[in-house]
Design an enzyme around this catalytic site. Structure first.
Site, short mmCIF file in Angstrom:
data_model
loop_
_atom_site.label_atom_id
_atom_site.label_comp_id
_atom_site.label_asym_id
_atom_site.label_seq_id
_atom_site.Cartn_x
_atom_site.Cartn_y
_atom_site.Cartn_z
N HIS A 63 0.80 -1.23 0.00
CA HIS A 63 0.00 0.00 0.00
C HIS A 63 0.84 1.28 0.00
O HIS A 63 0.32 2.37 -0.14
CB HIS A 63 -0.93 0.03 1.22
CG HIS A 63 -0.20 0.25 2.51
ND1 HIS A 63 0.46 -0.76 3.17
CD2 HIS A 63 0.00 1.37 3.25
CE1 HIS A 63 1.02 -0.27 4.25
NE2 HIS A 63 0.77 1.02 4.34
C1 UD1 Z 1 -1.34 5.27 6.05
C2 UD1 Z 1 0.03 5.61 6.65
C3 UD1 Z 1 0.93 4.38 6.60
C4 UD1 Z 1 0.24 3.19 7.25
C5 UD1 Z 1 -1.11 2.98 6.60
C6 UD1 Z 1 -1.87 1.82 7.18
C7 UD1 Z 1 0.78 7.92 6.25
C8 UD1 Z 1 1.75 8.77 5.52
N1 UD1 Z 1 0.72 6.63 5.86
O1 UD1 Z 1 -1.16 4.92 4.70
O2 UD1 Z 1 2.13 4.66 7.31
O3 UD1 Z 1 1.05 2.05 7.06
O4 UD1 Z 1 -1.88 4.19 6.76
O5 UD1 Z 1 -2.95 1.49 6.35
O6 UD1 Z 1 0.12 8.39 7.15
N2 UD1 Z 1 -8.33 5.36 1.56
C9 UD1 Z 1 -9.56 4.76 1.51
N3 UD1 Z 1 -10.23 4.56 2.70
C10 UD1 Z 1 -9.72 4.97 3.89
C11 UD1 Z 1 -8.48 5.61 3.91
C12 UD1 Z 1 -7.79 5.78 2.75
O7 UD1 Z 1 -10.04 4.38 0.46
O8 UD1 Z 1 -10.39 4.75 4.93
C13 UD1 Z 1 -7.57 5.53 0.29
C14 UD1 Z 1 -7.71 6.90 -0.32
O9 UD1 Z 1 -7.64 6.76 -1.70
C15 UD1 Z 1 -6.48 7.60 0.17
C16 UD1 Z 1 -5.46 6.49 0.18
O10 UD1 Z 1 -6.20 5.34 0.56
O11 UD1 Z 1 -6.09 8.68 -0.62
C17 UD1 Z 1 -4.28 6.67 1.08
O12 UD1 Z 1 -4.74 6.81 2.41
P1 UD1 Z 1 -3.80 7.47 3.53
O13 UD1 Z 1 -4.47 7.45 4.83
O14 UD1 Z 1 -3.31 8.79 3.04
O15 UD1 Z 1 -2.54 6.53 3.55
P2 UD1 Z 1 -2.38 4.95 3.68
O16 UD1 Z 1 -1.87 4.45 2.38
O17 UD1 Z 1 -3.56 4.26 4.26
#
Ligand code: UD1
Length: 363
Positions: A206
């Protein structure tokens, strides 16, 4: 008599919920007033509420509902919403677990408001400036109290001459693992996924550096096809962001067993039955070790060198040949699992949360 009475723990993502669960229990046991703020960084049921239910955590006092966006947007949104929130809640100390954007934003706001700040999981270093490494370094340098999960982490903090007081406590994720071990054992996830006695590997990916680039996701598919050619099933619980990017890049997962994100107990039970875990997650590298399962880390560096030194975690990025060679080597080495026997666990004794709360009581 505690000087610290009111503790505000701030979280926003799936791994932070896991890390915080045993601390919240311990804080309640010791009669602290506990405020729990959810930033809303993770909002899907499978990434957030499911974990609150499974880990039996109090409902957040407040959810900032920030959601997804660019990192800068996300951090700044959390910061501006948190400023008025913290002024209202007026805690004696803010606890921040891990290295996410939620953690960095919370740490900066607490520090700027002059509220005492404690970092849980302080000191791990991958020595590569990924988003998480930037976050963890900045948080460590503005914290008053730093709880290091391993000796290595404590050494890093000392070498960097951080401002606050550092303590070696062990890893609260290991506390959570032990507390939930019976429930993990009872999970029927393998039956639910129809795995029977099949040999399989588990894959999770991810991180931005892997999934936001079409060529990297394509390379991953090639690697997984190579594993399938070895006669091994590939089970892939997919993060919503990876799913989104796969659609954007027109990637299809033929023959790969794609499943929705799993809950805590199911995920660990699934890994326990796997021949190998392939992941770019930080937490899962440790959980594989505790489950006695070899890990291939799909990154160029790791903040958990402890697992590499034990010779059960191999940091191979997305190097196709090296990964397939390693998979072959592991599955054909019937002695490999012996490496886990009598292994010293570098992540503590399962009492990290107790130590952290006891230190807070004396602060
Ligand atoms: C975040 C953390 C990472 C951790 C991970 C666990 C940062 C920089 N990264 O990464 O260290 O390992 O969480 O999962 O904080 N999205 C959804 N549903 C949600 C949340 C996110 O669909 O509930 C999608 C969205 O497209 C979003 C993308 O995931 O833009 C990234 O989400 P984000 O929370 O920014 O980072 P993670 O990749 O989850």
């Amino acid at each position: 008599m505690n000087k610290i009475k009111k503790v505000c723990l701030i979280l926003g993502t799936r791994p932070q919920i896991i890390k915080s669960a045993p601390i919240l229990k311990e804080l309640h046991k010791n009669n602290f007033v506990v405020q729990l703020v959810h930033t809303g960084q993770h909002y899907d049921y499978e990434l957030s509420k499911a974990f609150f239910d499974q880990m039996d955590i109090m409902n957040p006092t407040l959810n900032l509902g920030v959601g997804s966006g660019t990192h800068i947007w996300q951090i700044s949104q959390i910061m501006s919403k948190l400023e008025s929130t913290l002024l209202k809640l007026d805690p004696d100390i803010v606890l921040v677990p891990g290295d996410t954007n939620s953690a960095l934003a919370a740490a900066l706001v607490a520090a700027k408001l002059g509220i005492k700040l404690a970092h849980i999981e302080a000191g791990p270093r991958a020595n590569e400036l990924t988003p998480e490494e930037i976050n963890r370094r900045l948080i460590d340098h503005c914290s008053d109290i730093l709880f290091a999960p391993t000796k290595n982490s404590l050494t890093n903090l000392r070498n960097e001459s951080v401002y606050g007081y550092s303590y070696l406590t062990g890893d609260t994720m290991y506390d959570a693992f032990l507390e939930n071990y019976d429930k993990i054992k009872r999970s029927k996830v393998r039956e639910k996924l129809g795995l029977g006695n099949k040999r399989f590997v588990v894959v999770t990916i991810h991180r931005i550096e892997n999934v936001d680039f079409s060529e990297n996701l394509h390379k991953l598919i090639q690697i997984l096809a190579g594993i399938i050619n070895l006669g091994i099933e590939v089970v892939f619980p997919i993060h919503p962001h990876t799913r989104l990017k796969s659609r954007q890049f027109n990637i299809s997962y033929n023959q790969i067993n794609i499943v929705d994100p799993l809950g805590y107990h199911d995920m660990l039970k699934l890994i326990e039955g796997a021949s190998i875990l392939l992941t770019d997650s930080g937490g899962l590298q440790k959980e594989a070790l505790w489950l006695g399962v070899p890990c291939i880390t799909l990154r160029n560096s790791t903040e958990w060198m402890e697992t590499v030194k034990l010779n059960v975690n191999f940091v191979l990025g997305l190097k196709e040949k090296a990964i397939l060679r390693k998979v072959n080597e592991i599955i054909n080495n019937s002695d490999f699992r012996k490496r886990f026997r009598n292994m010293r666990n570098p992540f503590g004794d399962g009492k990290a949360s107790r130590k952290i709360v006891s230190l807070l009581s004396r602060t």
